[in-house]
Write a protein that holds these residues in place. Structure first.
Motif, mmCIF file in Angstrom:
data_model
loop_
_atom_site.group_PDB
_atom_site.id
_atom_site.type_symbol
_atom_site.label_atom_id
_atom_site.label_comp_id
_atom_site.label_asym_id
_atom_site.label_seq_id
_atom_site.Cartn_x
_atom_site.Cartn_y
_atom_site.Cartn_z
ATOM 1 N N ALA A 158 0.827 -1.208 0.000
ATOM 2 C CA ALA A 158 0.000 0.000 0.000
ATOM 3 C C ALA A 158 0.861 1.258 0.000
ATOM 4 C CB ALA A 158 -0.932 -0.011 1.207
ATOM 5 N N LEU A 159 1.955 1.246 0.730
ATOM 6 C CA LEU A 159 2.860 2.402 0.725
ATOM 7 C C LEU A 159 3.433 2.637 -0.665
ATOM 8 C CD1 LEU A 159 4.626 1.720 4.135
ATOM 9 C CD2 LEU A 159 3.267 3.759 3.590
ATOM 10 N N GLY A 160 3.799 1.565 -1.350
ATOM 11 C CA GLY A 160 4.295 1.718 -2.714
ATOM 12 C C GLY A 160 3.258 2.372 -3.613
ATOM 13 N N GLU A 161 2.007 1.942 -3.518
ATOM 14 C CA GLU A 161 0.953 2.504 -4.355
ATOM 15 C C GLU A 161 0.687 3.980 -4.018
ATOM 16 O OE1 GLU A 161 -0.520 1.590 -6.932
ATOM 17 O OE2 GLU A 161 -0.496 -0.596 -7.069
ATOM 18 N N LEU A 162 0.983 4.385 -2.811
ATOM 19 C CA LEU A 162 0.762 5.785 -2.421
ATOM 20 C C LEU A 162 1.869 6.707 -2.926
ATOM 21 C CD1 LEU A 162 -0.684 5.246 1.149
ATOM 22 C CD2 LEU A 162 -1.876 6.277 -0.799
ATOM 23 N N GLU B 207 10.133 -3.736 -4.643
ATOM 24 C CA GLU B 207 9.264 -3.069 -5.604
ATOM 25 C C GLU B 207 8.726 -1.755 -5.038
ATOM 26 O OE1 GLU B 207 5.894 -4.291 -8.742
ATOM 27 O OE2 GLU B 207 5.495 -4.990 -6.707
ATOM 28 N N ALA B 208 8.314 -1.752 -3.779
ATOM 29 C CA ALA B 208 7.681 -0.570 -3.204
ATOM 30 C C ALA B 208 8.620 0.631 -3.170
ATOM 31 C CB ALA B 208 7.179 -0.892 -1.789
ATOM 32 N N VAL C 168 16.421 5.581 -1.708
ATOM 33 C CA VAL C 168 15.780 4.516 -2.471
ATOM 34 C C VAL C 168 16.821 3.745 -3.280
ATOM 35 C CG1 VAL C 168 14.214 4.051 -4.394
ATOM 36 C CG2 VAL C 168 13.508 5.610 -2.564
ATOM 37 N N VAL C 169 17.701 4.463 -3.969
ATOM 38 C CA VAL C 169 18.717 3.802 -4.793
ATOM 39 C C VAL C 169 19.671 2.989 -3.927
ATOM 40 C CG1 VAL C 169 20.665 4.188 -6.358
ATOM 41 C CG2 VAL C 169 18.528 5.462 -6.671
ATOM 42 N N ARG D 81 16.639 -9.892 -6.341
ATOM 43 C CA ARG D 81 17.513 -9.299 -7.348
ATOM 44 C C ARG D 81 16.743 -9.025 -8.648
ATOM 45 N NH1 ARG D 81 20.601 -13.766 -5.776
ATOM 46 N NH2 ARG D 81 20.790 -14.582 -7.919
ATOM 47 N N PHE D 82 15.896 -9.955 -9.016
ATOM 48 C CA PHE D 82 15.044 -9.835 -10.208
ATOM 49 C C PHE D 82 14.189 -8.561 -10.134
ATOM 50 C CE2 PHE D 82 10.607 -10.690 -11.445
ATOM 51 C CZ PHE D 82 10.671 -11.261 -12.707
ATOM 52 N N ILE D 83 13.549 -8.347 -8.990
ATOM 53 C CA ILE D 83 12.687 -7.177 -8.807
ATOM 54 C C ILE D 83 13.512 -5.902 -8.744
ATOM 55 C CG2 ILE D 83 11.053 -6.069 -7.216
ATOM 56 C CD1 ILE D 83 10.168 -8.946 -6.417
ATOM 57 N N ALA D 84 14.683 -5.975 -8.133
ATOM 58 C CA ALA D 84 15.521 -4.778 -7.991
ATOM 59 C C ALA D 84 15.885 -4.185 -9.343
ATOM 60 C CB ALA D 84 16.783 -5.112 -7.204
ATOM 61 N N GLY D 85 16.200 -5.045 -10.319
ATOM 62 C CA GLY D 85 16.509 -4.534 -11.657
ATOM 63 C C GLY D 85 15.339 -3.783 -12.256
ATOM 64 N N LEU D 86 14.147 -4.362 -12.155
ATOM 65 C CA LEU D 86 12.950 -3.687 -12.661
ATOM 66 C C LEU D 86 12.718 -2.369 -11.927
ATOM 67 C CD1 LEU D 86 10.482 -6.693 -13.100
ATOM 68 C CD2 LEU D 86 11.575 -5.359 -14.904
ATOM 69 N N SER D 87 12.920 -2.378 -10.626
ATOM 70 C CA SER D 87 12.696 -1.158 -9.842
ATOM 71 C C SER D 87 13.667 -0.053 -10.244
ATOM 72 C CB SER D 87 12.840 -1.465 -8.344
ATOM 73 O OG SER D 87 11.753 -2.259 -7.898
#
Length: 471
Positions: free
Chosen positions: A337-341, A370-371, A382-383, A398-404
């Motif tokens: 939810a925090l990510g979506e905000l 992701e968030a 964040v970075v 690691r997979f998600i981190a690249g997308l993020s």
């Protein structure tokens, strides 16, 4: 000859996408193009098998499909102009007279909490004439926001199929329930499936918007459950308004209590309507949702998180506090939810980063990876957090981190050295996402690393076991 301007969707098409979760569209390539493409597919599948993720380099003309202005316009309208083509792509072959099972596609397992806002979409492209008898993809309209299957397995009333001439494609919300339908003709049927991700939250409408007010499409089907607040929230989010349901109505204590009781309803559409209604009931509604977030039922907790993701800045403190909950699912739902905000959740970033310790539940770490980028600020923090995620022992983190990092753009330049290391990761998607991240970061340092990597891994589409090097 340069690319043609995208053919953007209309307000009516976008309203249909928000309510039904898909659109059936058509490209205008000449018949000879699709005949040639189908012949290539037949040859590759017969001689070499399914090329999987190498579909684009193996059959170069496939890229022309995704450069077509109707396709780029549809994707731009739903995902914004800087959308990403995911490194996973697949050519589905169906010659079975039996229907496939209803399912949602995986993000790499099924533990990820799915976004109601369209951060992800898929294109399912049919390169041959595909009548109903040839087994096109079937989708169940309006089910993109349901975790559960709200219909009976064999009850296909209301099913829509991507049937049409060569060049027909379905643009679908990634999370819609879908299946393959029976191919009773027994002839080869190809469907080229590609995934796409939004790399930035919308700041304004990216379609041909003439009316920013939400209304249901004129073609709205009464077979679809009504979700006025949820659809309005998605529409407003697509227009650049985060947490737009906050304080939308005045509600007395009895009304809040009665609405909150429906969070426990076993029928998911009813529970979701309660969550989004509470998001618009001011602080009392937020408190009811925060209580639901800690409910013994994980389903109630997840549903409450959707409401909190639409409740605006007033939900941030309570969600940040929930990051310390002992139950991992509660923490996952709060981080989601925090990510979506988005930027409203910036005060929660330090607490989110603290959840990246190795001893933290792995699904929590995946969710935080992701968030963080969806919040996006303070960018340096964040970075730094995402650089830690690139080093995580869990491959999915690691997979998600690249997308993020794709979502951080040039602000993620400090991640370039770790992304260079990730280009040698044992996992193909970590490597692919690292390359994409370098592309979206786009600084000189990122370009140098990316070009060097691409030159060394250059693919030759005409090199096959039958044609190894000459002519």
């Amino acid at each position: 000859m340069g690319r043609q301007m995208p053919v953007l969707l209309t307000d009516e098409q976008m309203r249909t996408f928000v309510t039904e979760g898909f659109l059936i569209l058509q490209t205008d390539f000449p018949a000879e193009f699709h005949q040639r493409l189908t012949e290539q597919l037949n040859h590759v599948y017969e001689q070499e098998g399914n090329p999987g993720n190498n579909l684009l380099p193996r059959i170069r003309e496939v890229q022309k499909l995704f450069d077509h202005p109707v396709v780029t316009g549809a994707l731009t309208s739903v995902l914004g102009p800087n959308y990403l083509m995911h490194t996973h792509r697949h050519g589905h072959f169906n010659a079975s007279p039996k229907a496939g099972g209803w399912h949602k596609d995986s993000y790499w397992g099924y533990k990820k909490m799915r976004n109601h806002h369209p951060w992800w979409a898929m294109i399912m492209y049919f390169p041959q004439d595909t009548p109903v008898e040839l087994g096109p993809t079937g989708v169940m309209p309006g089910t993109q926001n349901y975790e559960s299957r709200t219909f009976v397995e064999d009850d296909v009333q209301g099913e829509a199929v991507a049937s049409g001439g060569a060049g027909t494609f379905a643009l679908i919300h990634y999370d819609i329930w879908h299946r393959s339908t029976p191919n009773i003709l027994g002839k080869p049927r190809y469907m080229l499936k590609f995934e796409f991700m939004r790399t930035e939250a919308p700041a304004e409408p990216s379609w041909d918007c003439l009316d920013r007010e939400w209304k249901k499409p004129a073609s709205f089907s009464t077979d679809i459950a009504q979700h006025d607040e949820m659809w309005r929230d998605t529409w407003n989010w697509l227009c650049g308004e985060v947490g737009s349901l906050a304080d939308s109505v005045e509600a007395d204590e009895a009304k809040v209590r009665e609405t909150a009781s429906r969070l426990e309803d076993a029928f998911e559409p009813t529970a979701l309507n309660a969550a989004y209604a509470l998001a618009g009931m001011g602080d009392a509604g937020i408190q009811a949702l925060l209580q639901g977030l800690r409910h013994d039922s994980v389903n109630v907790s997840r549903t409450s998180a959707y409401g909190l993701s639409a409740a605006g800045a007033g939900a941030v403190d309570g969600l940040t506090a929930a990051l310390s909950d002992e139950r991992a699912q509660t923490v996952v739902h709060a981080a989601f939810a925090l990510g979506e905000l988005g930027h409203f959740a910036a005060p929660a970033v330090p607490q989110l980063i603290r959840l990246l310790e190795p001893e933290t539940d792995v699904v929590v770490r995946q969710t935080v990876a992701e968030a963080l980028a969806m919040v996006g600020t303070p960018a340096d923090q964040v970075v730094d957090g995402l650089i830690r995620c690139l080093k995580d022992e869990d491959v999915q983190v690691r997979f998600i981190a690249g997308l993020s990092l794709c979502r951080m753009g040039a602000a993620a330049d400090a991640a370039v050295p770790q992304l260079e290391i990730a280009l040698e990761d044992e996992n193909r998607y970590v490597r692919g996402h690292a390359a994409e991240a370098l592309h979206y970061i786009g600084t000189e340092a990122a370009k140098d690393v990316l070009i060097d990597f691409l030159l060394k891994s250059r693919w030759c589409p005409t090199t096959t076991p039958q044609s190894t090097f000459y002519p």
